[in-house]
Design an enzyme around this catalytic site. Structure first.
Site, PDB file in Angstrom:
ATOM      1  N   ASP A  10      37.871  49.546  40.716  1.00  0.00           N
ATOM      2  CA  ASP A  10      38.395  48.198  40.559  1.00  0.00           C
ATOM      3  C   ASP A  10      37.270  47.253  41.005  1.00  0.00           C
ATOM      4  O   ASP A  10      36.348  47.668  41.712  1.00  0.00           O
ATOM      5  CB  ASP A  10      39.640  48.055  41.450  1.00  0.00           C
ATOM      6  CG  ASP A  10      40.163  46.645  41.486  1.00  0.00           C
ATOM      7  OD1 ASP A  10      40.317  46.044  40.411  1.00  0.00           O
ATOM      8  OD2 ASP A  10      40.402  46.132  42.603  1.00  0.00           O
ATOM      9  N   ASP A  12      37.624  43.338  41.969  1.00  0.00           N
ATOM     10  CA  ASP A  12      37.993  42.385  43.020  1.00  0.00           C
ATOM     11  C   ASP A  12      38.595  43.117  44.215  1.00  0.00           C
ATOM     12  O   ASP A  12      39.618  43.783  44.088  1.00  0.00           O
ATOM     13  CB  ASP A  12      39.014  41.372  42.469  1.00  0.00           C
ATOM     14  CG  ASP A  12      38.427  40.535  41.330  1.00  0.00           C
ATOM     15  OD1 ASP A  12      37.307  40.030  41.500  1.00  0.00           O
ATOM     16  OD2 ASP A  12      39.091  40.385  40.283  1.00  0.00           O
ATOM     17  N   THR A  18      36.453  38.583  45.792  1.00  0.00           N
ATOM     18  CA  THR A  18      36.660  37.332  45.054  1.00  0.00           C
ATOM     19  C   THR A  18      38.025  36.706  45.356  1.00  0.00           C
ATOM     20  O   THR A  18      38.318  35.620  44.851  1.00  0.00           O
ATOM     21  CB  THR A  18      36.567  37.601  43.542  1.00  0.00           C
ATOM     22  OG1 THR A  18      37.270  38.799  43.282  1.00  0.00           O
ATOM     23  CG2 THR A  18      35.138  37.718  43.078  1.00  0.00           C
ATOM     24  N   ALA A 116      41.381  44.196  36.132  1.00  0.00           N
ATOM     25  CA  ALA A 116      42.311  43.321  35.404  1.00  0.00           C
ATOM     26  C   ALA A 116      41.638  42.017  34.992  1.00  0.00           C
ATOM     27  O   ALA A 116      42.135  41.279  34.145  1.00  0.00           O
ATOM     28  CB  ALA A 116      43.513  43.008  36.294  1.00  0.00           C
TER      29      ALA A 116
HETATM   30  C1  BG6 Z   1      42.189  41.019  39.443  1.00  0.00           C
HETATM   31  C2  BG6 Z   1      42.462  40.219  40.693  1.00  0.00           C
HETATM   32  O1  BG6 Z   1      41.079  41.836  39.634  1.00  0.00           O
HETATM   33  O2  BG6 Z   1      41.952  40.152  38.340  1.00  0.00           O
HETATM   34  C3  BG6 Z   1      43.611  39.254  40.460  1.00  0.00           C
HETATM   35  O3  BG6 Z   1      42.790  41.087  41.760  1.00  0.00           O
HETATM   36  C4  BG6 Z   1      43.314  38.392  39.235  1.00  0.00           C
HETATM   37  O4  BG6 Z   1      43.813  38.453  41.592  1.00  0.00           O
HETATM   38  C5  BG6 Z   1      43.033  39.275  38.027  1.00  0.00           C
HETATM   39  O5  BG6 Z   1      44.417  37.528  38.962  1.00  0.00           O
HETATM   40  C6  BG6 Z   1      42.699  38.484  36.761  1.00  0.00           C
HETATM   41  O6  BG6 Z   1      41.473  37.855  36.950  1.00  0.00           O
HETATM   42  P1  BG6 Z   1      40.841  36.781  35.950  1.00  0.00           P
HETATM   43  O7  BG6 Z   1      39.418  36.682  36.421  1.00  0.00           O
HETATM   44  O8  BG6 Z   1      40.944  37.335  34.573  1.00  0.00           O
HETATM   45  O9  BG6 Z   1      41.612  35.513  36.110  1.00  0.00           O
HETATM   46 MG    MG Z   2      41.430  44.610  43.367  1.00  0.00          MG
END
Ligand code: BG6
Ligand code: MG
Length: 216
Positions: A10, A12, A18, A116
């Site tokens: 993963d 973040d 972040t 994600a």
């Molecule tokens: C995940 C984070 O990795 O990415 C979430 O833990 C975040 O907090 C999600 O909402 C989506 O991220 P992004 O950058 O597409 O807005």
């Molecule tokens: Mg994470």
């Protein structure tokens, strides 16, 4: 586990922290809308998609917005978030992350990102780590969010390995569940109280070694 052929990470909370930038951007949006949003509320958004994150904030405040408004608000938040991640440097890589990725590759273990986020490309470029991943699967490539295993199964497929040969590294409950649902071993990054479903929990990748993979 006898043969680990791939490690899936993963982003973040595992490679970089972040969460603080996500929090600042969501907080700015919430303040602008007159909604409450605390750092504790922010915990609920870890591992959750951008769209779902906004829904959670609205639900916490018992507020509804049309689909068009939600898209606009999520875009506004993302623009502020991107402004912040554009300032990131390699100094923000979490302790041990780069070293563990390098150790995997030196040992012939393949590496993939399973995130994600739709901003993973920007972040990996800013921290100069894109070159250490054999495959990158992120929010731009999946239709089902964690705890659905899609993001990790696509990673395994891209690396041409079986799910049972993969170890996932995750800091979010939904991410640990996604790995389990995909038939993969999972190392939780964080506290055992929160990530109880993981096969092993460490506080960070600086506490991880290749040797420990054999114990899974
Ligand atoms: C995940 C984070 O990795 O990415 C979430 O833990 C975040 O907090 C999600 O909402 C989506 O991220 P992004 O950058 O597409 O807005
Ligand atoms: Mg994470």
């Amino acid at each position: 586990m006898s043969t680990v052929k791939a490690c899936l990470f993963d982003l973040d909370g595992v490679i970089v922290d972040t969460a603080v930038y996500h929090y600042k951007a969501w907080k700015r949006l919430a303040d602008q809308l007159g909604l409450k949003f605390s750092e504790q509320d922010n915990e609920l958004l870890k591992g959750v998609s951008r769209v779902r994150s906004l829904e959670i904030i609205l639900e916490l405040n018992h507020v509804t917005k049309s689909a068009e408004e939600q898209t606009e608000l999520a875009t506004l938040k993302n623009n502020w978030y991107v402004e912040m991640i554009n300032q990131m440097t390699p100094a923000e890589i979490l302790p041990g992350a780069k070293e563990f990725l390098e150790a995997c590759r030196a040992a012939g273990i393949k590496t993939a990102l399973g995130s994600a986020s739709k901003n993973s490309g920007t972040i990996l470029n800013k921290i100069n780590l894109a070159g250490l991943f054999d495959a990158i699967v992120d929010g731009n490539h999946v239709s089902k969010a964690k705890p659905d295993p899609e993001v990790f199964l696509k990673g395994a497929e891209a690396l041409a390995v079986k799910p049972s040969e993969c170890v996932v590294f995750e800091d979010a409950i939904a991410g640990v569940e996604a790995a389990v649902n995909g038939g993969m071993k999972v190392v939780g990054i964080g506290s055992p109280e929160v990530l109880g479903k993981a096969d092993m929990v460490v506080s960070g990748l600086d506490k991880m070694s290749l040797k420990m993979l054999n114990g899974l």
